[in-house]
Design an enzyme around this catalytic site. Sequence first.
Site, short mmCIF file in Angstrom:
data_model
loop_
_atom_site.label_atom_id
_atom_site.label_comp_id
_atom_site.label_asym_id
_atom_site.label_seq_id
_atom_site.Cartn_x
_atom_site.Cartn_y
_atom_site.Cartn_z
CG HIS A 1 -0.26 0.24 2.52
ND1 HIS A 1 0.03 1.49 3.01
CD2 HIS A 1 0.20 -0.64 3.45
CE1 HIS A 1 0.63 1.38 4.18
NE2 HIS A 1 0.75 0.10 4.47
CB CYS A 2 1.20 4.22 -1.83
SG CYS A 2 -0.35 4.49 -2.72
CG MET A 3 1.41 8.42 1.40
SD MET A 3 1.62 8.23 3.18
CE MET A 3 0.68 9.62 3.77
#
Length: 469
Positions: free
Chosen positions: A26-28
């Site tokens: 996942h990223c932000m």
Amino acid sequence: MTREKEIAQKIYAIVGPKDNIETVTHCMTRLRLHLVKDADLAELKAIPGVLGVNQNGDELQIVLGPGKVIRVADAFAALLDGNEAPTPNDSKEMPKEPAGLFGVQGEVGDGKALHEAIRQKNATPAKAFLRKVASIFMPLIPGFVGCGFLTGLLGIVKFYDPALLALAPLRILLLAGSAIFQSMNILVGWNAAKVFGGSPVIGGILGALISHPGLADLTLYGMPLTPGRGGVFAVLLVTLLAAYGEKQLRKIVPPAFDLFVTPTLVILVMSLLALYVLQPVGGFLAETIGRGATEAVERGGAVTGFLLGGFFLPLVMMGVHQGLTPIHAELISQFGYTILLPILAMAGAGQVGAALAVYVKTRNPRLKKIVASSLFVGVMGVGEPLIYGVTLPLGRPFIGACIGGALGGAVEAAFHVGALSMGISGLPLLPSTTHPLMYLAGLLVAYVGGFAAAWILGFDDPQDAKGGA
């Protein structure tokens, strides 16, 4: 059951079983999955709490928003580990209404057909490589955001009373804010080796070598070495070749000697190659790109900002925006900020303004609901729901969004606004900019410009289920 666990279970019910899920990151703002077999994007989009769904090459991106994505990712990981029992999926597919855009059929509120058509056009090896490079920096984004926010807040303190920065606690925080730059090459090397299929620790070691202070005591080609020269570009070149060499060695080195021979040979060869060849090449690339970006904004001013802000959304559609990630990182490493990010962030602000015009002008209740549910996350820098669910399917509002982005970009460039972090945009980027008031002015111009342009250009109001507008 928490809201995030419920979302994770609904996602798992659609993309599972476990054997169908190869990787989870996942990223932000997005949960990123690599699946064996593709999932139904419409079902995922219909899950309450999911802001958007993108199929980017072989990566499925589920937009959840800042903060929420971390909790959903943790709950999803628990499902994969067998710590939580999945529940049957009961999500309902969202009603669809076709709308055209430049000869491509799309769906207001879903955008699946449009995004799929764009994805297929972008499925080239070069763009896949750019996505892979961008994925190297995704795990670093929380560090950039945290350090950037901290540095921005300390900048405000310095503006009001510089003497306060002499206090020990604030001096410690100044060091903490700059820590991401001190460790960037090591972190990039670790992640790059992992992405390219090598040993992360070897990538970290080679990144550390390129930044080693002891290089200042050495000379090559009659010139002293500069620690950190070439930045992330040199690290990417070194780790790419190191990972390739490591994989080839493992094919020929007997398993009994692999642990000793392979890492030793890789570090030995790549250390010399890095300093004699790849760091100078990376240094040339980094300095050329850094100088080119800053001079383009300094000399072109508002005109450069207008062009960059106006054409960024089409670049996103073509998939080439992924290549900007290492450029942002290198600019931050060289100058302490990236001059490009505030300009490009205006494209998202133009989307917000254009979508607001659609909300005010449409007579379609469902379209109003779609816009209302996506506006806040658009202001917070998550633009996919507005792009693929509203402006892109409607056509002319997308052009209005580009115009708004261009106007806002002109303001950011004219006042040389820089960003101390990357990975965020919209209003959350405000504290991490070098000139917060000017950044805010650019945002407002992009909002108003996108609204006015979309209002003037108009759009064909979609028909509701009863055949009326």
